[in-house]
Design a protein around this motif. Structure first.
Motif, PDB file in Angstrom:
ATOM      1  N   ASN A  72       0.824  -1.212   0.000  1.00  0.00           N
ATOM      2  CA  ASN A  72       0.000   0.000   0.000  1.00  0.00           C
ATOM      3  C   ASN A  72       0.862   1.267   0.000  1.00  0.00           C
ATOM      4  OD1 ASN A  72      -2.198  -1.694   0.105  1.00  0.00           O
ATOM      5  ND2 ASN A  72      -2.500  -1.471   2.314  1.00  0.00           N
ATOM      6  N   LEU A  73       1.960   1.199   0.732  1.00  0.00           N
ATOM      7  CA  LEU A  73       2.879   2.340   0.752  1.00  0.00           C
ATOM      8  C   LEU A  73       3.426   2.589  -0.660  1.00  0.00           C
ATOM      9  CD1 LEU A  73       4.310   4.371   2.643  1.00  0.00           C
ATOM     10  CD2 LEU A  73       6.102   2.668   2.968  1.00  0.00           C
ATOM     11  N   ALA A  74       3.727   1.514  -1.353  1.00  0.00           N
ATOM     12  CA  ALA A  74       4.223   1.642  -2.731  1.00  0.00           C
ATOM     13  C   ALA A  74       3.141   2.242  -3.641  1.00  0.00           C
ATOM     14  CB  ALA A  74       4.675   0.288  -3.256  1.00  0.00           C
ATOM     15  N   ARG A  75       1.900   1.867  -3.416  1.00  0.00           N
ATOM     16  CA  ARG A  75       0.779   2.413  -4.197  1.00  0.00           C
ATOM     17  C   ARG A  75       0.668   3.921  -3.999  1.00  0.00           C
ATOM     18  NH1 ARG A  75      -1.424   2.694  -7.838  1.00  0.00           N
ATOM     19  NH2 ARG A  75      -3.487   3.255  -7.075  1.00  0.00           N
ATOM     20  N   VAL A  76       0.780   4.329  -2.750  1.00  0.00           N
ATOM     21  CA  VAL A  76       0.681   5.750  -2.435  1.00  0.00           C
ATOM     22  C   VAL A  76       1.842   6.513  -3.071  1.00  0.00           C
ATOM     23  CG1 VAL A  76       0.879   7.365  -0.535  1.00  0.00           C
ATOM     24  CG2 VAL A  76      -0.648   5.422  -0.329  1.00  0.00           C
ATOM     25  N   PRO A 136       4.291  10.808  -7.340  1.00  0.00           N
ATOM     26  CA  PRO A 136       5.688  10.637  -7.733  1.00  0.00           C
ATOM     27  C   PRO A 136       6.513  11.840  -7.304  1.00  0.00           C
ATOM     28  CG  PRO A 136       4.277  10.984  -9.661  1.00  0.00           C
ATOM     29  CD  PRO A 136       3.378  10.803  -8.492  1.00  0.00           C
ATOM     30  N   ASP A 137       7.690  11.589  -6.825  1.00  0.00           N
ATOM     31  CA  ASP A 137       8.654  12.610  -6.388  1.00  0.00           C
ATOM     32  C   ASP A 137       8.327  13.232  -5.029  1.00  0.00           C
ATOM     33  OD1 ASP A 137       9.857  12.241  -8.850  1.00  0.00           O
ATOM     34  OD2 ASP A 137       8.680  13.844  -9.778  1.00  0.00           O
ATOM     35  N   ALA A 138       7.146  12.986  -4.499  1.00  0.00           N
ATOM     36  CA  ALA A 138       6.863  13.541  -3.169  1.00  0.00           C
ATOM     37  C   ALA A 138       7.424  12.597  -2.110  1.00  0.00           C
ATOM     38  CB  ALA A 138       5.365  13.719  -2.967  1.00  0.00           C
ATOM     39  N   LYS A 139       7.795  13.159  -0.967  1.00  0.00           N
ATOM     40  CA  LYS A 139       8.161  12.336   0.178  1.00  0.00           C
ATOM     41  C   LYS A 139       6.874  11.943   0.903  1.00  0.00           C
ATOM     42  CE  LYS A 139      11.111  15.639   0.924  1.00  0.00           C
ATOM     43  NZ  LYS A 139      12.106  16.583   1.468  1.00  0.00           N
ATOM     44  N   VAL A 140       6.928  10.799   1.577  1.00  0.00           N
ATOM     45  CA  VAL A 140       5.715  10.250   2.188  1.00  0.00           C
ATOM     46  C   VAL A 140       5.862  10.178   3.703  1.00  0.00           C
ATOM     47  CG1 VAL A 140       4.186   8.247   2.325  1.00  0.00           C
ATOM     48  CG2 VAL A 140       5.202   8.871   0.123  1.00  0.00           C
ATOM     49  N   TRP A 141       4.937  10.875   4.385  1.00  0.00           N
ATOM     50  CA  TRP A 141       4.758  10.645   5.817  1.00  0.00           C
ATOM     51  C   TRP A 141       3.817   9.453   5.955  1.00  0.00           C
ATOM     52  CZ3 TRP A 141       7.730  13.156   9.014  1.00  0.00           C
ATOM     53  CH2 TRP A 141       8.080  14.505   8.814  1.00  0.00           C
ATOM     54  N   CYS A 185      -1.638  16.866   1.260  1.00  0.00           N
ATOM     55  CA  CYS A 185      -2.529  15.743   0.940  1.00  0.00           C
ATOM     56  C   CYS A 185      -2.627  14.663   2.005  1.00  0.00           C
ATOM     57  CB  CYS A 185      -2.061  15.083  -0.350  1.00  0.00           C
ATOM     58  SG  CYS A 185      -2.227  16.120  -1.798  1.00  0.00           S
ATOM     59  N   ASN A 186      -3.843  14.346   2.401  1.00  0.00           N
ATOM     60  CA  ASN A 186      -4.139  13.109   3.123  1.00  0.00           C
ATOM     61  C   ASN A 186      -4.304  11.987   2.087  1.00  0.00           C
ATOM     62  OD1 ASN A 186      -6.555  13.808   1.927  1.00  0.00           O
ATOM     63  ND2 ASN A 186      -7.745  13.882   3.814  1.00  0.00           N
ATOM     64  N   SER A 187      -4.813  10.827   2.501  1.00  0.00           N
ATOM     65  CA  SER A 187      -4.928   9.701   1.562  1.00  0.00           C
ATOM     66  C   SER A 187      -5.802  10.039   0.373  1.00  0.00           C
ATOM     67  CB  SER A 187      -5.552   8.479   2.252  1.00  0.00           C
ATOM     68  OG  SER A 187      -4.717   7.995   3.251  1.00  0.00           O
ATOM     69  N   ALA A 188      -6.990  10.583   0.642  1.00  0.00           N
ATOM     70  CA  ALA A 188      -7.934  10.827  -0.444  1.00  0.00           C
ATOM     71  C   ALA A 188      -7.342  11.802  -1.450  1.00  0.00           C
ATOM     72  CB  ALA A 188      -9.253  11.365   0.121  1.00  0.00           C
ATOM     73  N   TRP A 215       5.597  16.827   0.485  1.00  0.00           N
ATOM     74  CA  TRP A 215       5.299  15.703   1.380  1.00  0.00           C
ATOM     75  C   TRP A 215       3.808  15.393   1.298  1.00  0.00           C
ATOM     76  CZ3 TRP A 215       8.739  13.295   4.834  1.00  0.00           C
ATOM     77  CH2 TRP A 215       9.961  13.957   5.072  1.00  0.00           C
ATOM     78  N   VAL A 216       3.460  14.120   1.145  1.00  0.00           N
ATOM     79  CA  VAL A 216       2.060  13.721   1.308  1.00  0.00           C
ATOM     80  C   VAL A 216       1.909  13.014   2.656  1.00  0.00           C
ATOM     81  CG1 VAL A 216       1.517  13.637  -1.155  1.00  0.00           C
ATOM     82  CG2 VAL A 216       2.438  11.590  -0.026  1.00  0.00           C
ATOM     83  N   ARG A 217       0.678  12.984   3.165  1.00  0.00           N
ATOM     84  CA  ARG A 217       0.444  12.460   4.521  1.00  0.00           C
ATOM     85  C   ARG A 217      -0.653  11.395   4.521  1.00  0.00           C
ATOM     86  NH1 ARG A 217      -0.439  18.039   5.164  1.00  0.00           N
ATOM     87  NH2 ARG A 217      -2.590  17.588   5.782  1.00  0.00           N
ATOM     88  N   PRO A 218      -0.427  10.271   3.878  1.00  0.00           N
ATOM     89  CA  PRO A 218      -1.470   9.240   3.830  1.00  0.00           C
ATOM     90  C   PRO A 218      -1.541   8.429   5.124  1.00  0.00           C
ATOM     91  CG  PRO A 218       0.479   8.452   2.714  1.00  0.00           C
ATOM     92  CD  PRO A 218       0.785   9.864   3.132  1.00  0.00           C
TER      93      PRO A 218
END
Ligand SMILES: *Cc1c(COP(=O)(O)O)cnc(C)c1O
Length: 366
Positions: free
Chosen positions: A17-21, A26-31, A190-193, A208-211
């Motif tokens: 799921n982390l890979a999906r997010v 693309p190119d954003a860092k993920v919290w 961004c949250n997940s949605a 940074w996105v925050r899913p």
């Protein structure tokens, strides 16, 4: 013997799921958002599946300490910032980044003695009207923070109220972009949605996105889209067994309040799972359940420790048969937590977070 109920946390699904997010932004860092004990999964259990994230975001300082105790040396963000002045000492000691959403938090930081300047995420209230500075007051808050020796770097953050729905994010994005246009710093919106639905646009994606929920395999915009649509896998299975069987005739009822009445011969399995395990009492007759991986339905009311299910579609099932309340059955069949939540008038979020303490939890590592 303990009761046969058990929850399983699927680390490979968290990874997937982390890979999906990541692919959606693309190119954003993920919290990876791990507040509320990793949405009920347990921070320690979820960590191995999520360590590929760029950072961990949460609210509770004790949870931040637990992430550090796991050996994580990368970024940790306190999404609500500090609650009192001495929390800043822990931020300094553990190198926590923290949101700043109020003047009171700036006052505390200005009075904080530290050798290590802090990285802060200045929160804008762009329309959610929960936490943050209004667009009008945002710049003066930024200027005040920028002048503090306690501050090393300021990032810009806001949160969407309708990323999953019809109103969308346009009105908030406009407000945020307008008020931050000439401010330096990394951005996080961004949250997940929003990540899944809107992060194709680079100004929405930010740095940074925050899913949260998507990482835990739930569709943030269910029922418009489901987890299969977003290629998200269930990360929590709640499974148990049948401990009794009843044969009903037409007119017989099941359980408290006699809310289900059989209209003909009906084989009923009594299942070791109830509201004291975190299964919602609001679920009524018809809520989907898997027995031996075959889809059937709940009958009557949810009791504290038991429910009844229709064995009509699974005539071979009986004592000790596997029952999946949500997640993945042994035969690979999936029952989405979103579907069960909808039957109870709630969201997958609430069910995950409400998994009861008394349910033993195991980790599936591969
Ligand atoms: C909880 C939270 C998130 C994650 O939200 P999901 O809907 O679970 O993706 C992101 N940002 C903030 C500020 C949050 O509080």
């Amino acid at each position: 013997m303990p009761r046969p109920i058990q929850a399983t946390i699927h680390q490979p699904a968290l990874r997937s799921n982390l890979a999906r997010v990541r692919a959606a932004a693309p190119d954003a860092k993920v919290w990876a958002v791990v507040k509320a004990n990793a949405y009920g999964h347990g921070i320690e259990r979820a960590f191995e599946g999520l360590r590929g994230a760029d950072g961990f975001a949460l609210l509770d300082l004790l949870e931040a300490e637990r992430v550090r105790a796991l050996g994580w040396r990368g970024p940790i963000l306190l999404l609500e910032g500090v609650f009192e002045a001495r929390d800043l000492e822990l931020c300094s000691r553990l190198g926590l980044w923290h949101a700043i959403h109020s003047d009171e938090q700036i006052d505390m930081l200005a009075a904080h003695k530290t050798q290590v300047p802090h990285r802060v995420f200045l929160k804008m209230n762009s329309g959610m009207n929960r936490l943050g500075f209004t667009p009008q007051r945002y710049r003066s808050a930024w200027t005040r923070l920028d002048a503090l020796p306690q501050v090393e770097e300021i990032s810009l953050m806001t949160h969407f109220s309708d990323a999953d729905g019809a109103r969308g994010i346009g009105h908030q994005v406009r407000v945020f972009l307008e008020a931050t246009r000439d401010l330096p710093g990394e951005r996080s919106l961004c949250n997940s949605a929003a990540t899944l639905r809107h992060a194709g646009q680079s100004e929405v994606r930010g740095d940074w996105v925050r899913p949260g929920i998507a990482v835990y395999g739930s569709a943030p915009d269910y029922p418009e889209n489901d987890a299969a649509h977003w290629k998200l896998q269930p990360t929590m299975t709640l499974a148990t067994r049948i401990l009794g069987v009843q044969q009903l005739q037409a007119g017989d009822t099941v359980g408290y309040g006699s809310s289900f009445t059989a209209d003909g011969p009906t084989r009923v399995g009594i299942v070791a799972c109830g509201y004291a395990d975190g299964y919602p009492r609001h679920c009524t007759t018809g809520t989907p359940v898997l027995v031996e991986g075959v889809r059937t339905r709940l009958l009557g009311r949810v009791s504290m420790d038991m429910i009844a299910v229709d064995l009509g579609p699974v005539p071979q099932a009986g004592f000790d048969s596997e029952v999946t309340m949500w997640g993945r059955a042994s035969n690979g069949a999936i029952l989405s937590i979103d579907e069960v939540a909808q039957s109870a008038g709630t969201l997958g979020y609430e069910l995950m977070c409400a998994l009861a303490q008394r349910v033993p939890v195991v980790v599936d590592e591969d």
